[in-house]
Design an enzyme around this catalytic site. Structure first.
Site, mmCIF file in Angstrom:
data_model
loop_
_atom_site.group_PDB
_atom_site.id
_atom_site.type_symbol
_atom_site.label_atom_id
_atom_site.label_comp_id
_atom_site.label_asym_id
_atom_site.label_seq_id
_atom_site.Cartn_x
_atom_site.Cartn_y
_atom_site.Cartn_z
ATOM 1 N N PHE A 111 0.920 -1.218 0.009
ATOM 2 C CA PHE A 111 0.222 -0.045 -0.176
ATOM 3 C C PHE A 111 0.853 1.317 -0.025
ATOM 4 C CE2 PHE A 111 -1.771 3.359 2.889
ATOM 5 C CZ PHE A 111 -2.948 3.542 2.026
ATOM 6 N N TYR A 112 1.863 1.428 0.897
ATOM 7 C CA TYR A 112 2.634 2.453 1.197
ATOM 8 C C TYR A 112 3.676 2.716 -0.284
ATOM 9 C CZ TYR A 112 0.993 3.115 5.821
ATOM 10 O OH TYR A 112 0.365 3.485 6.712
ATOM 11 N N GLU A 113 4.137 1.475 -0.829
ATOM 12 C CA GLU A 113 4.937 1.760 -2.072
ATOM 13 C C GLU A 113 4.197 2.243 -3.152
ATOM 14 O OE1 GLU A 113 8.344 -1.887 -1.267
ATOM 15 O OE2 GLU A 113 6.358 -2.456 -2.102
ATOM 16 N N GLU B 277 1.940 4.305 -2.724
ATOM 17 C CA GLU B 277 1.854 5.715 -2.641
ATOM 18 C C GLU B 277 3.137 6.349 -2.554
ATOM 19 O OE1 GLU B 277 -1.143 7.048 -2.477
ATOM 20 O OE2 GLU B 277 -2.215 5.211 -2.835
#
Length: 170
Positions: A142-144, A146
């Site tokens: 998820f963070y990657e 973003e």
């Protein structure tokens, strides 16, 4: 709708008026923290919890922000080239982010992240980057997506430079 007041969803600081008892994201450490420790952390200024409150008062999600620092040696070489040679650089920690399972799949996680990025970017406290400790591979992905970058030796710890975040809100 004449005469009716339209209520909106909002992200706001956690207060004692927010009912946290029914919150369930499906990740027990995040749920337990929110139900039992978030209020105490807010009162003691250890973290700033923010809640995504729906018009009916239900909590759809939450996140926390706090100050931290990063050892310069932990950062990727391409990032190091842009920084002064201090042993530690200031950062902001997005310590926790969770969405109640009844509201997952609606984009609320991205909405909470955008709110956290905005609050971090407008802070008057010096911060080189926003850090996130991913709880599992799904969170890491998820963070990657973003634009967060993993630390070379710690792939579950990610960061996004504050200069990059500030450009989002120009």
């Amino acid at each position: 709708m004449s005469g009716e007041r339209e209520e909106k969803i909002r992200v706001e600081p956690l207060t004692s008026n927010h009912d946290r008892s029914g919150f369930e994201s499906g990740v027990e450490p995040l749920d337990r923290y929110f139900r039992t420790h978030a209020g105490q952390d807010a009162r003691k200024n250890m973290a700033a919890p923010f809640v995504f409150a729906l018009p009916d008062g239900a909590i759809a999600g939450y996140y926390t922000l706090s100050s931290t620092s990063v050892q310069l040696a932990e950062l990727p070489d391409q990032t190091l080239r842009k920084l002064p040679r201090y042993p530690l650089v200031p950062a902001t920690l997005l310590g926790r982010l969770a969405v109640d399972r009844r509201h997952q799949g609606k984009g609320y996680g991205r909405f909470l992240l955008a709110d956290a990025l905005y609050r971090a970017a407008r802070s008057e406290i010096a911060s080189f980057a926003l850090l996130v400790p991913a709880k599992d591979d799904g969170a890491r992905r998820f963070y990657e997506r973003e634009s967060f970058l993993p630390f070379p030796e710690q792939p579950m710890k990610l960061f996004r430079p504050m200069a990059d975040i500030k450009r989002l809100f120009e």
